[in-house]
Design a protein around this motif. Structure first.
Motif, PDB file in Angstrom:
ATOM      1  N   ARG A 124       0.809  -1.229   0.000  1.00  0.00           N
ATOM      2  CA  ARG A 124       0.000   0.000   0.000  1.00  0.00           C
ATOM      3  C   ARG A 124       0.841   1.277   0.000  1.00  0.00           C
ATOM      4  NH1 ARG A 124      -4.742  -1.798   4.221  1.00  0.00           N
ATOM      5  NH2 ARG A 124      -5.509  -3.481   2.907  1.00  0.00           N
ATOM      6  N   SER A 125       2.141   1.136  -0.100  1.00  0.00           N
ATOM      7  CA  SER A 125       3.079   2.276  -0.071  1.00  0.00           C
ATOM      8  C   SER A 125       2.868   3.147   1.164  1.00  0.00           C
ATOM      9  CB  SER A 125       2.943   3.124  -1.334  1.00  0.00           C
ATOM     10  OG  SER A 125       3.282   2.367  -2.461  1.00  0.00           O
ATOM     11  N   ALA A 126       2.626   2.501   2.279  1.00  0.00           N
ATOM     12  CA  ALA A 126       2.416   3.199   3.556  1.00  0.00           C
ATOM     13  C   ALA A 126       3.717   3.228   4.347  1.00  0.00           C
ATOM     14  CB  ALA A 126       1.320   2.497   4.351  1.00  0.00           C
ATOM     15  N   TRP A 127       3.666   3.846   5.532  1.00  0.00           N
ATOM     16  CA  TRP A 127       4.825   3.896   6.426  1.00  0.00           C
ATOM     17  C   TRP A 127       5.243   2.478   6.767  1.00  0.00           C
ATOM     18  CZ3 TRP A 127       5.383   1.995  11.382  1.00  0.00           C
ATOM     19  CH2 TRP A 127       6.531   2.393  12.055  1.00  0.00           C
ATOM     20  N   ARG A 128       6.541   2.211   6.734  1.00  0.00           N
ATOM     21  CA  ARG A 128       7.071   0.862   6.916  1.00  0.00           C
ATOM     22  C   ARG A 128       7.674   0.680   8.298  1.00  0.00           C
ATOM     23  NH1 ARG A 128       8.680  -1.275   2.018  1.00  0.00           N
ATOM     24  NH2 ARG A 128       9.039  -3.172   3.197  1.00  0.00           N
ATOM     25  N   VAL A 129       7.768  -0.565   8.681  1.00  0.00           N
ATOM     26  CA  VAL A 129       8.412  -0.934   9.935  1.00  0.00           C
ATOM     27  C   VAL A 129       9.920  -0.870   9.706  1.00  0.00           C
ATOM     28  CG1 VAL A 129       8.743  -2.782  11.608  1.00  0.00           C
ATOM     29  CG2 VAL A 129       6.504  -2.460  10.544  1.00  0.00           C
ATOM     30  N   PRO A 130      10.668  -0.164  10.558  1.00  0.00           N
ATOM     31  CA  PRO A 130      12.129  -0.134  10.396  1.00  0.00           C
ATOM     32  C   PRO A 130      12.720  -1.555  10.476  1.00  0.00           C
ATOM     33  CG  PRO A 130      11.428   1.565  11.922  1.00  0.00           C
ATOM     34  CD  PRO A 130      10.231   0.704  11.646  1.00  0.00           C
ATOM     35  N   GLU A 131      13.640  -1.857   9.576  1.00  0.00           N
ATOM     36  CA  GLU A 131      14.211  -3.202   9.495  1.00  0.00           C
ATOM     37  C   GLU A 131      14.893  -3.634  10.783  1.00  0.00           C
ATOM     38  OE1 GLU A 131      16.671  -3.178   5.997  1.00  0.00           O
ATOM     39  OE2 GLU A 131      14.952  -3.601   4.701  1.00  0.00           O
ATOM     40  N   LYS A 132      15.433  -2.686  11.520  1.00  0.00           N
ATOM     41  CA  LYS A 132      16.143  -3.053  12.753  1.00  0.00           C
ATOM     42  C   LYS A 132      15.231  -3.775  13.738  1.00  0.00           C
ATOM     43  CE  LYS A 132      15.405   1.259  15.220  1.00  0.00           C
ATOM     44  NZ  LYS A 132      16.041   2.417  15.840  1.00  0.00           N
ATOM     45  N   TRP A 133      13.916  -3.492  13.708  1.00  0.00           N
ATOM     46  CA  TRP A 133      13.006  -4.122  14.659  1.00  0.00           C
ATOM     47  C   TRP A 133      12.830  -5.613  14.402  1.00  0.00           C
ATOM     48  CZ3 TRP A 133      12.702  -2.213  19.071  1.00  0.00           C
ATOM     49  CH2 TRP A 133      12.811  -0.841  19.250  1.00  0.00           C
ATOM     50  N   PHE A 134      12.940  -6.025  13.138  1.00  0.00           N
ATOM     51  CA  PHE A 134      12.884  -7.454  12.850  1.00  0.00           C
ATOM     52  C   PHE A 134      14.075  -8.166  13.495  1.00  0.00           C
ATOM     53  CE2 PHE A 134      10.653  -5.603   9.133  1.00  0.00           C
ATOM     54  CZ  PHE A 134       9.413  -6.180   9.343  1.00  0.00           C
ATOM     55  N   PHE A 135      15.232  -7.518  13.424  1.00  0.00           N
ATOM     56  CA  PHE A 135      16.441  -8.117  13.993  1.00  0.00           C
ATOM     57  C   PHE A 135      16.462  -8.026  15.507  1.00  0.00           C
ATOM     58  CE2 PHE A 135      17.799  -7.621   9.607  1.00  0.00           C
ATOM     59  CZ  PHE A 135      18.381  -8.855   9.384  1.00  0.00           C
ATOM     60  N   VAL A 136      15.965  -6.952  16.074  1.00  0.00           N
ATOM     61  CA  VAL A 136      15.900  -6.826  17.537  1.00  0.00           C
ATOM     62  C   VAL A 136      15.047  -7.957  18.106  1.00  0.00           C
ATOM     63  CG1 VAL A 136      14.986  -5.423  19.426  1.00  0.00           C
ATOM     64  CG2 VAL A 136      16.347  -4.350  17.636  1.00  0.00           C
ATOM     65  N   LEU A 137      13.868  -8.146  17.535  1.00  0.00           N
ATOM     66  CA  LEU A 137      12.993  -9.218  18.014  1.00  0.00           C
ATOM     67  C   LEU A 137      13.609 -10.593  17.770  1.00  0.00           C
ATOM     68  CD1 LEU A 137       9.508  -7.845  16.917  1.00  0.00           C
ATOM     69  CD2 LEU A 137      10.419  -8.007  19.235  1.00  0.00           C
ATOM     70  N   ALA A 138      14.289 -10.764  16.638  1.00  0.00           N
ATOM     71  CA  ALA A 138      14.928 -12.048  16.342  1.00  0.00           C
ATOM     72  C   ALA A 138      16.040 -12.349  17.341  1.00  0.00           C
ATOM     73  CB  ALA A 138      15.482 -12.050  14.919  1.00  0.00           C
ATOM     74  N   ILE A 139      16.856 -11.365  17.645  1.00  0.00           N
ATOM     75  CA  ILE A 139      17.952 -11.562  18.593  1.00  0.00           C
ATOM     76  C   ILE A 139      17.423 -11.861  19.990  1.00  0.00           C
ATOM     77  CG2 ILE A 139      19.822 -10.335  19.792  1.00  0.00           C
ATOM     78  CD1 ILE A 139      20.447  -9.027  17.037  1.00  0.00           C
ATOM     79  N   LEU A 140      16.296 -11.255  20.336  1.00  0.00           N
ATOM     80  CA  LEU A 140      15.703 -11.491  21.661  1.00  0.00           C
ATOM     81  C   LEU A 140      14.961 -12.821  21.758  1.00  0.00           C
ATOM     82  CD1 LEU A 140      14.401  -7.915  22.501  1.00  0.00           C
ATOM     83  CD2 LEU A 140      16.413  -9.072  23.427  1.00  0.00           C
ATOM     84  N   GLY A 141      14.866 -13.564  20.644  1.00  0.00           N
ATOM     85  CA  GLY A 141      14.247 -14.885  20.680  1.00  0.00           C
ATOM     86  C   GLY A 141      13.195 -15.140  19.625  1.00  0.00           C
ATOM     87  N   GLY A 142      12.899 -14.177  18.785  1.00  0.00           N
ATOM     88  CA  GLY A 142      11.847 -14.340  17.792  1.00  0.00           C
ATOM     89  C   GLY A 142      12.313 -14.748  16.410  1.00  0.00           C
ATOM     90  N   ALA A 143      13.512 -15.282  16.295  1.00  0.00           N
ATOM     91  CA  ALA A 143      14.058 -15.659  14.984  1.00  0.00           C
ATOM     92  C   ALA A 143      13.179 -16.668  14.230  1.00  0.00           C
ATOM     93  CB  ALA A 143      15.482 -16.189  15.128  1.00  0.00           C
ATOM     94  N   PRO A 144      12.626 -17.692  14.888  1.00  0.00           N
ATOM     95  CA  PRO A 144      11.776 -18.628  14.122  1.00  0.00           C
ATOM     96  C   PRO A 144      10.580 -17.931  13.474  1.00  0.00           C
ATOM     97  CG  PRO A 144      12.360 -19.595  16.229  1.00  0.00           C
ATOM     98  CD  PRO A 144      12.817 -18.168  16.264  1.00  0.00           C
ATOM     99  N   GLY A 145       9.941 -17.039  14.189  1.00  0.00           N
ATOM    100  CA  GLY A 145       8.790 -16.319  13.637  1.00  0.00           C
ATOM    101  C   GLY A 145       9.175 -15.397  12.505  1.00  0.00           C
TER     102      GLY A 145
END
Length: 103
Positions: A42-63
């Motif tokens: 939809r060309s809307a405001w995007r989630v900053p990529e760093k948040w995917f990695f922050v959550l992955a490092i904290l334990g959310g990598a499988p998701g």
């Protein structure tokens, strides 16, 4: 989450909380990947990529990995394609070492 309370022996009670933590972060990272894909379309405001990695490092990598492939999102970026599995492998190795040391 009833199955977690009966599948893991009581002496590993801390592991139950770790698994619940990882499950919650994985679900969050998965949903975030889907929401970012929807916003990209939809060309809307995007989630900053760093948040995917922050959550992955904290334990959310499988998701994050499942969301990446389920929504076909971020699959062309090498740092997602190789970075998220690398995080998961390192975390699995750390868990293995911790469990092995606890014997």
């Amino acid at each position: 989450l009833w199955f977690l309370s009966h599948a893991i022996p009581c002496e590993h009670i801390a592991m139950k909380y770790v698994l619940l933590w990882c499950l919650a972060l994985s679900l969050t990272d998965y949903a975030l990947m889907g929401e970012d894909k929807r916003r990209a379309i939809r060309s809307a405001w995007r989630v900053p990529e760093k948040w995917f990695f922050v959550l992955a490092i904290l334990g959310g990598a499988p998701g994050a990995i499942l969301g990446m492939w389920a929504f076909r999102h971020k699959t062309r970026h090498w740092y997602f394609k190789y970075g998220l599995p690398a995080i998961l492998i390192l975390q699995a190795g750390a868990v293995w070492l911790i469990l092995r040391a606890g014997r």
